[in-house]
Design a protein around this motif. Structure first.
Motif, PDB file in Angstrom:
ATOM      1  N   MET A 118      31.149  85.569  52.652  1.00  0.00           N
ATOM      2  CA  MET A 118      30.773  84.591  53.652  1.00  0.00           C
ATOM      3  C   MET A 118      31.987  83.735  54.028  1.00  0.00           C
ATOM      4  SD  MET A 118      27.536  85.178  54.083  1.00  0.00           S
ATOM      5  CE  MET A 118      26.890  83.723  54.894  1.00  0.00           C
ATOM      6  N   THR A 119      32.075  83.396  55.289  1.00  0.00           N
ATOM      7  CA  THR A 119      33.119  82.500  55.761  1.00  0.00           C
ATOM      8  C   THR A 119      32.463  81.259  56.383  1.00  0.00           C
ATOM      9  OG1 THR A 119      33.195  83.564  57.928  1.00  0.00           O
ATOM     10  CG2 THR A 119      34.667  84.433  56.228  1.00  0.00           C
ATOM     11  N   VAL A 120      33.286  80.278  56.722  1.00  0.00           N
ATOM     12  CA  VAL A 120      32.791  79.043  57.325  1.00  0.00           C
ATOM     13  C   VAL A 120      33.388  78.922  58.716  1.00  0.00           C
ATOM     14  CG1 VAL A 120      32.553  76.548  57.048  1.00  0.00           C
ATOM     15  CG2 VAL A 120      32.754  78.007  55.035  1.00  0.00           C
ATOM     16  N   THR A 121      32.556  78.606  59.682  1.00  0.00           N
ATOM     17  CA  THR A 121      33.041  78.463  61.048  1.00  0.00           C
ATOM     18  C   THR A 121      34.007  77.289  61.141  1.00  0.00           C
ATOM     19  OG1 THR A 121      31.192  77.029  61.655  1.00  0.00           O
ATOM     20  CG2 THR A 121      30.883  79.397  61.939  1.00  0.00           C
ATOM     21  N   ARG A 122      34.872  77.346  62.137  1.00  0.00           N
ATOM     22  CA  ARG A 122      35.861  76.286  62.287  1.00  0.00           C
ATOM     23  C   ARG A 122      35.223  74.912  62.528  1.00  0.00           C
ATOM     24  NH1 ARG A 122      41.148  75.555  63.028  1.00  0.00           N
ATOM     25  NH2 ARG A 122      41.866  73.877  64.413  1.00  0.00           N
ATOM     26  N   PRO A 123      34.195  74.786  63.388  1.00  0.00           N
ATOM     27  CA  PRO A 123      33.558  73.465  63.539  1.00  0.00           C
ATOM     28  C   PRO A 123      32.985  72.924  62.233  1.00  0.00           C
ATOM     29  CG  PRO A 123      32.926  74.917  65.341  1.00  0.00           C
ATOM     30  CD  PRO A 123      33.647  75.766  64.352  1.00  0.00           C
ATOM     31  N   ALA A 124      32.395  73.823  61.425  1.00  0.00           N
ATOM     32  CA  ALA A 124      31.849  73.371  60.146  1.00  0.00           C
ATOM     33  C   ALA A 124      32.958  72.941  59.192  1.00  0.00           C
ATOM     34  CB  ALA A 124      31.022  74.494  59.514  1.00  0.00           C
ATOM     35  N   ARG A 125      34.078  73.658  59.218  1.00  0.00           N
ATOM     36  CA  ARG A 125      35.196  73.279  58.356  1.00  0.00           C
ATOM     37  C   ARG A 125      35.752  71.919  58.745  1.00  0.00           C
ATOM     38  NH1 ARG A 125      39.079  77.954  59.413  1.00  0.00           N
ATOM     39  NH2 ARG A 125      40.538  76.547  58.355  1.00  0.00           N
ATOM     40  N   LEU A 126      35.889  71.670  60.034  1.00  0.00           N
ATOM     41  CA  LEU A 126      36.407  70.378  60.484  1.00  0.00           C
ATOM     42  C   LEU A 126      35.420  69.259  60.161  1.00  0.00           C
ATOM     43  CD1 LEU A 126      37.931  71.379  63.941  1.00  0.00           C
ATOM     44  CD2 LEU A 126      39.136  70.974  61.779  1.00  0.00           C
ATOM     45  N   THR A 127      34.131  69.538  60.333  1.00  0.00           N
ATOM     46  CA  THR A 127      33.120  68.535  59.987  1.00  0.00           C
ATOM     47  C   THR A 127      33.131  68.248  58.494  1.00  0.00           C
ATOM     48  OG1 THR A 127      31.723  69.288  61.819  1.00  0.00           O
ATOM     49  CG2 THR A 127      30.670  67.975  60.099  1.00  0.00           C
ATOM     50  N   GLY A 128      33.210  69.308  57.681  1.00  0.00           N
ATOM     51  CA  GLY A 128      33.263  69.119  56.239  1.00  0.00           C
ATOM     52  C   GLY A 128      34.493  68.343  55.809  1.00  0.00           C
ATOM     53  N   ALA A 129      35.628  68.640  56.430  1.00  0.00           N
ATOM     54  CA  ALA A 129      36.855  67.913  56.106  1.00  0.00           C
ATOM     55  C   ALA A 129      36.711  66.431  56.451  1.00  0.00           C
ATOM     56  CB  ALA A 129      38.037  68.518  56.853  1.00  0.00           C
ATOM     57  N   ALA A 130      36.084  66.131  57.590  1.00  0.00           N
ATOM     58  CA  ALA A 130      35.893  64.729  57.988  1.00  0.00           C
ATOM     59  C   ALA A 130      34.959  64.009  57.017  1.00  0.00           C
ATOM     60  CB  ALA A 130      35.337  64.668  59.409  1.00  0.00           C
ATOM     61  N   LEU A 131      33.893  64.688  56.580  1.00  0.00           N
ATOM     62  CA  LEU A 131      32.968  64.068  55.635  1.00  0.00           C
ATOM     63  C   LEU A 131      33.639  63.811  54.288  1.00  0.00           C
ATOM     64  CD1 LEU A 131      29.792  66.204  56.427  1.00  0.00           C
ATOM     65  CD2 LEU A 131      30.139  63.787  56.983  1.00  0.00           C
ATOM     66  N   ARG A 174      39.012  79.713  55.192  1.00  0.00           N
ATOM     67  CA  ARG A 174      37.721  80.050  55.796  1.00  0.00           C
ATOM     68  C   ARG A 174      36.626  80.149  54.744  1.00  0.00           C
ATOM     69  NH1 ARG A 174      39.635  85.247  59.413  1.00  0.00           N
ATOM     70  NH2 ARG A 174      41.158  84.160  60.750  1.00  0.00           N
ATOM     71  N   HIS A 175      37.010  80.162  53.471  1.00  0.00           N
ATOM     72  CA  HIS A 175      36.052  80.349  52.386  1.00  0.00           C
ATOM     73  C   HIS A 175      35.814  79.048  51.628  1.00  0.00           C
ATOM     74  CE1 HIS A 175      36.773  84.500  53.356  1.00  0.00           C
ATOM     75  NE2 HIS A 175      38.028  84.432  52.965  1.00  0.00           N
ATOM     76  N   ALA A 176      35.809  77.939  52.336  1.00  0.00           N
ATOM     77  CA  ALA A 176      35.685  76.627  51.694  1.00  0.00           C
ATOM     78  C   ALA A 176      34.235  76.190  51.515  1.00  0.00           C
ATOM     79  CB  ALA A 176      36.442  75.584  52.512  1.00  0.00           C
ATOM     80  N   ALA A 177      33.275  77.045  51.801  1.00  0.00           N
ATOM     81  CA  ALA A 177      31.869  76.637  51.698  1.00  0.00           C
ATOM     82  C   ALA A 177      31.519  76.203  50.285  1.00  0.00           C
ATOM     83  CB  ALA A 177      30.957  77.774  52.141  1.00  0.00           C
ATOM     84  N   ALA A 215      29.981  72.188  46.479  1.00  0.00           N
ATOM     85  CA  ALA A 215      30.121  71.644  45.126  1.00  0.00           C
ATOM     86  C   ALA A 215      30.480  70.161  45.164  1.00  0.00           C
ATOM     87  CB  ALA A 215      31.192  72.429  44.361  1.00  0.00           C
ATOM     88  N   THR A 216      31.385  69.780  46.055  1.00  0.00           N
ATOM     89  CA  THR A 216      31.761  68.368  46.182  1.00  0.00           C
ATOM     90  C   THR A 216      30.568  67.524  46.598  1.00  0.00           C
ATOM     91  OG1 THR A 216      34.024  68.990  46.776  1.00  0.00           O
ATOM     92  CG2 THR A 216      33.316  66.767  47.340  1.00  0.00           C
ATOM     93  N   GLY A 217      29.811  67.999  47.579  1.00  0.00           N
ATOM     94  CA  GLY A 217      28.648  67.259  48.033  1.00  0.00           C
ATOM     95  C   GLY A 217      27.575  67.135  46.955  1.00  0.00           C
ATOM     96  N   THR A 218      27.331  68.210  46.217  1.00  0.00           N
ATOM     97  CA  THR A 218      26.289  68.193  45.191  1.00  0.00           C
ATOM     98  C   THR A 218      26.633  67.251  44.052  1.00  0.00           C
ATOM     99  OG1 THR A 218      25.706  70.487  45.731  1.00  0.00           O
ATOM    100  CG2 THR A 218      24.947  69.630  43.620  1.00  0.00           C
ATOM    101  N   ALA A 272      27.953  72.760  54.814  1.00  0.00           N
ATOM    102  CA  ALA A 272      28.410  73.962  54.114  1.00  0.00           C
ATOM    103  C   ALA A 272      27.400  75.098  54.236  1.00  0.00           C
ATOM    104  CB  ALA A 272      28.668  73.641  52.647  1.00  0.00           C
ATOM    105  N   ALA A 273      26.113  74.749  54.246  1.00  0.00           N
ATOM    106  CA  ALA A 273      25.075  75.775  54.335  1.00  0.00           C
ATOM    107  C   ALA A 273      24.924  76.313  55.755  1.00  0.00           C
ATOM    108  CB  ALA A 273      23.741  75.217  53.837  1.00  0.00           C
ATOM    109  N   VAL A 274      24.886  75.422  56.731  1.00  0.00           N
ATOM    110  CA  VAL A 274      24.665  75.833  58.126  1.00  0.00           C
ATOM    111  C   VAL A 274      25.892  76.513  58.705  1.00  0.00           C
ATOM    112  CG1 VAL A 274      24.175  74.975  60.448  1.00  0.00           C
ATOM    113  CG2 VAL A 274      22.949  74.022  58.478  1.00  0.00           C
TER     114      VAL A 274
END
Length: 312
Positions: free
Chosen positions: A1-14, A79-82, A87-90, A125-127
């Motif tokens: 599984m990979t993570v889309t670029r918008p999700a990666r940028l959102t995750g980085a901001a969070l 791309r595999h930062a999900a 884990a960080t969020g949990t 990370a899930a979506v």
């Protein structure tokens, strides 16, 4: 599984927002105590500096700051930062949950804010995950069998040690104090943002156990969980050994009660285990599965993906 670029940028901001909140509180404590060394000793368990001001942060905040920054880097680079984001969020969600019933207004607002950010991080990370269907997208590697099993054994033993210590304290302390160690209360003296010590142990046992099982089955997310567990394990052991050295407990070994001697052994074991887990799981993973058979001669090349990858 990979993570889309918008999700990666959102995750980085969070994750950056989580790191910023922790940094602001740590800077506030530095201003109150006046020295980084004093704050570090406070995190290690020496509360002598309470006469000059009380720290709102604990070692947990320092580790979460480092973990959040590492998750930002992972989200921006891979791309595999999900797994790292989840884990960080949990872990943040679990450690900040007791802040909802703290009497300190500033800590309560911080808990609400961080819980919202952590929940959003897990959802992101899930979506944002999608299967890596294109042939040019590499899959995240699994840890090698030997290092993974060794790390899993160390994490299992560490989880057992933490559990035994909590069982020991439950027999040595009155029932009221034992309950307060898990849910917080007047009988437990701690920093405003720190989770109750029993609650922290419960979260760490769950983290170590989950990371151990992931390492045993060589799951693709075992590296993120294992490195997170190793970070908490190493930081806690370093703080405990610093306290042991400060009070010269090893130099008065013969005078120490059995429980104190066991505590010294536990601290040195946990330091060795934490560093070993970090080294074992930070190494290069197992080689990817060999590609399938080549297409027969005369088969036209596949159409380029859209958008085409670099170098297509």
């Amino acid at each position: 599984m990979t993570v889309t670029r918008p999700a990666r940028l959102t995750g980085a901001a969070l994750c950056a927002a989580l790191a910023l909140i922790a940094a602001v509180w740590i800077l506030k404590d530095l201003a109150a105590l006046g020295s980084p060394v004093d704050l570090a000793w406070y995190w290690a368990g020496d509360h002598h500096f309470l006469i000059r001001g009380r720290s709102a942060t604990s070692l947990t905040d320092a580790v979460l700051l480092v973990v959040s920054v590492a998750a930002v880097v992972a989200a921006l680079r891979s791309r595999h930062a999900a797994s790292a984001l989840a884990a960080t969020g949990t872990v943040t969600l679990a450690l900040r949950l007791p802040g909802l019933w703290t009497p300190d207004s500033g800590a309560l607002v911080t808990a609400f804010l961080e819980l919202a950010l952590a929940a959003a991080l897990i959802v992101t990370a899930a979506v944002g995950r999608r299967p890596a269907t294109a042939s040019y997208e590499p899959l995240p590697t699994r840890p090698r069998t030997g290092p993974a099993v060794a790390a899993g054994v160390l994490l299992c033993v560490t989880a057992l040690v933490v559990t035994l210590w909590e069982l020991y304290w439950s027999t040595e302390l009155p029932l009221e104090i034992t309950v307060d160690r898990f849910i917080g209360g007047r009988s437990v003296i701690k920093a405003a943002l720190a989770p109750p010590p029993g609650w922290l142990s419960l979260v760490l046992v769950a983290l170590y156990g989950t990371a151990a099982v992931s390492a045993f089955v060589r799951a693709r997310h075992s590296r993120a969980l294992g490195l997170l567990a190793g970070a908490f394990l190493t930081a806690g052991a370093v703080a405990e050994i610093a306290r042991i050295s400060r009070y010269e407990l090893v130099g008065h070994w013969a005078d120490l009660p059995t429980a104190e001697q066991a505590g010294v052994f536990s601290a040195f074991f946990e330091l060795l285990a934490g560093i070993t887990v970090l080294v074992l799981l930070a190494g290069r993973g197992a080689p990817a599965t060999a590609p399938g058979p080549y297409p027969p001669a005369g088969t036209p090349p596949p159409a380029p993906p859209h958008p085409p990858p670099p170098g297509w």
